[in-house]
Enzyme design. Structure first.
Site, PDB file in Angstrom:
ATOM      1  CD  GLU A   1      23.895  25.873  12.264  1.00 47.93           C
ATOM      2  OE1 GLU A   1      23.738  25.028  11.369  1.00 47.93           O
ATOM      3  OE2 GLU A   1      25.023  26.181  12.710  1.00 47.93           O
TER       4      GLU A   1
ATOM      5  CD  GLU B   1      26.669  25.494  16.389  1.00 42.82           C
ATOM      6  OE1 GLU B   1      27.352  25.235  15.359  1.00 42.82           O
ATOM      7  OE2 GLU B   1      25.546  25.011  16.600  1.00 42.82           O
TER       8      GLU B   1
END
Length: 512
Positions: free
Chosen positions: A194, A317
């Site tokens: 991220e 995810e």
């Protein structure tokens, strides 16, 4: 005349109601169909809340039966689930983790503060050796997410050398000093996590340059060229991020591009995991089914730069995200798991299966005690969630050949919004055909008709995950409220398989 008109209206209404309750699935040619990569069924274990400590890891001196500190009941459950890969140590945690703090004698390891998840102090007692030995015990492939946000190229490449180099080198010597002679041979590496957010709030252009730098210096020495390097990918519908990575990173430096997307009611007001109404259920399923659009559009961008589909889309995810359970640490993300989560799991895995030409790996978030977990623990007790049971039924698709299909689905309506009620995927392997079906409708059973004449199926059996209420879940007092059961509400006649799915249910059929 009035009676005739009333009867005609009633007949018209019943006819339309019947039509709304039926779905047809058409199987198409398998000739050029991809194989469903087993790694789509991967999992994720972050240093977050009670996932590692008091989840997986209870320590060697615990009264709870364990192997090298990891609970034996969790090991057995994950072996039975057949997990193909496990991602660690994060998540956001990965870009604050310095791997050398987690090796060597445990009583000499420095502590650290988990700044992302609860501000707790960790003692680093679960580190590289513990994780990689666990993966060996499970027979699963490790996926190491490495620190780019607060680390260095040297630190990253030292870790690669430590776990992979079998000859003599500073890092392999250090590994041997720590009582591990044989290299583990880790192939799958995440280059940061991220990077658009907790990994450093970077622009895609900046991160693409960083990725090229890190990737260039990665090598596994004994297995050169076989590392699987995954770039930190887009947040949900950030298509520009994917465009930049695919445009700017040379194809010889990258094997995968990640994507993260969660299912929830509202980001700021996620609601209870168990006390939710139909509107909240419907909204959650809207975000879950959005995965179809996300995978399609990100894949289209990747196709522009990679027509041969050599680079994989990695959804590392995904899952449902709600408010934490009452009385628990808000930073620990502990939530229950209901039939709503079974719907998320079934529909999402169907999407991944059907896009397996590009989606070749995914990781449910997370394995134990965090978000949409497959396992929950409390003291010496352990329960399997509805999500676990769905994934257990779906493991038959791992490394099976996709059977492409087209679904004509009735609508699930709420207010002025609609969703397709039926989701499906199918595959063939070892002389067996499997069809997974999901009905997300909250109140209506739906009959699905599939022409399977070309498959010459016989000896069809099926299992179902279902329950009377959407909010139903397993508890430590009642651990088997939801579990797979044999399913009989289907028939095969003249090559047409007719299956009647109860509301909010998951069914997997097997034919030989």
């Amino acid at each position: 005349m009035k009676f005739i008109c009333t009867a005609a209206i009633a007949l018209f209404t019943l006819t339309n109601l019947s039509a709304q309750q039926k779905s047809t699935i058409t199987l198409t040619s398998q000739e050029n169909a991809p194989t469903i990569n087993k790694h789509i069924y991967g999992h994720f274990a972050e240093h977050l809340g009670r996932c590692i400590y008091d989840g997986f890891y209870v320590g060697e001196n615990s009264k709870i039966p364990n192997t090298n500190g990891v609970r034996n009941d969790i090991i057995a459950a994950l072996k039975d689930l057949g997990i193909p890969n496990l991602r660690w140590p994060g998540g956001c945690f990965a870009d604050t983790y310095h791997w050398k703090d987690g090796i060597g004698p445990k009583d000499e390891r420095p502590t650290m503060v988990n700044q992302w998840w609860g501000g707790v102090t960790e003692d680093n007692s679960f580190g590289t050796h513990d994780f990689l030995d666990l993966c060996e015990t499970l027979g699963t492939e490790p996926y190491l997410a490495a620190n780019v946000g607060s680390g260095t190229v040297q630190e990253f490449t030292d870790w690669v050398q430590y776990v992979n180099h079998s000859g003599k080198s500073p890092m392999s010597d250090l590994r041997k000093k720590n009582k591990r002679d044989k290299a583990w041979g880790v192939s799958i590496w995440g280059v940061g996590n991220e990077m658009w957010g907790c990994g450093g709030n970077m622009t895609p252009e900046y991160y693409a340059n960083l990725f090229k730098q890190y990737s260039t210096f990665m090598s596994d020495w004994s297995n050169t060229g076989k590392l699987f390097r995954i770039a930190s990918g887009a947040n949900v519908a950030d298509y520009h991020w994917t465009e930049v990575l695919m445009r700017d990173i040379p194809k010889n430096l990258i094997e995968g591009v990640a994507l993260h997307s969660y299912s929830f009611v509202e980001w700021e007001k996620k609601g209870s995991s168990t006390n939710f109404n139909e509107e909240q259920y419907f909204t959650t399923m809207q975000t879950a089914l959005k995965m179809e659009e996300l995978v399609t559009k990100h894949s289209e961008i990747m196709d522009k730069y990679d027509t041969n589909k050599k680079i994989a889309l990695i959804v590392d995810e995904w899952g449902g995200w709600y408010d934490v359970e009452e009385g628990t640490n808000p930073g620990f993300l502990y939530q229950q798991n209901t039939m709503r989560d079974a719907m998320i799991a079934g529909t999402t895995l169907n999407i991944f299966n059907n896009h397996s030409d590009r989606v070749r790996m995914a990781n449910l978030a997370q394995t134990v005690n965090v978000l949409q977990a497959v396992i929950l623990t409390k003291g010496d007790k352990m329960i399997l969630t509805p999500t676990y049971h769905v994934m257990h039924l779906y493991k038959v698709h791992q490394d099976a050949k996709l059977i492409p299909l087209k679904v004509a689905s009735p609508e699930y309506k709420f207010g002025n919004k609609t969703l397709p009620a039926i989701s499906a995927s199918a595959s063939a392997k070892d002389g067996k055909t499997h069809v997974s079906l999901v009905n997300i409708h909250s109140t209506e059973k739906i009959t699905v008709e599939i022409n399977v004449d070309a498959l010459k199926l016989k000896n069809i059996t099926a299992q179902i995950v279902a329950s009377p209420k959407l909010q139903d879940h397993n508890t430590f007092e009642k651990p088997n409220v939801i579990a797979p059961k044999d399913f009989k509400d289907f028939k095969l006649k003249n090559g047409v398989l007719s299956v009647t799915l109860p509301p909010f249910s998951v069914v997997v059929l097997e034919g030989k």
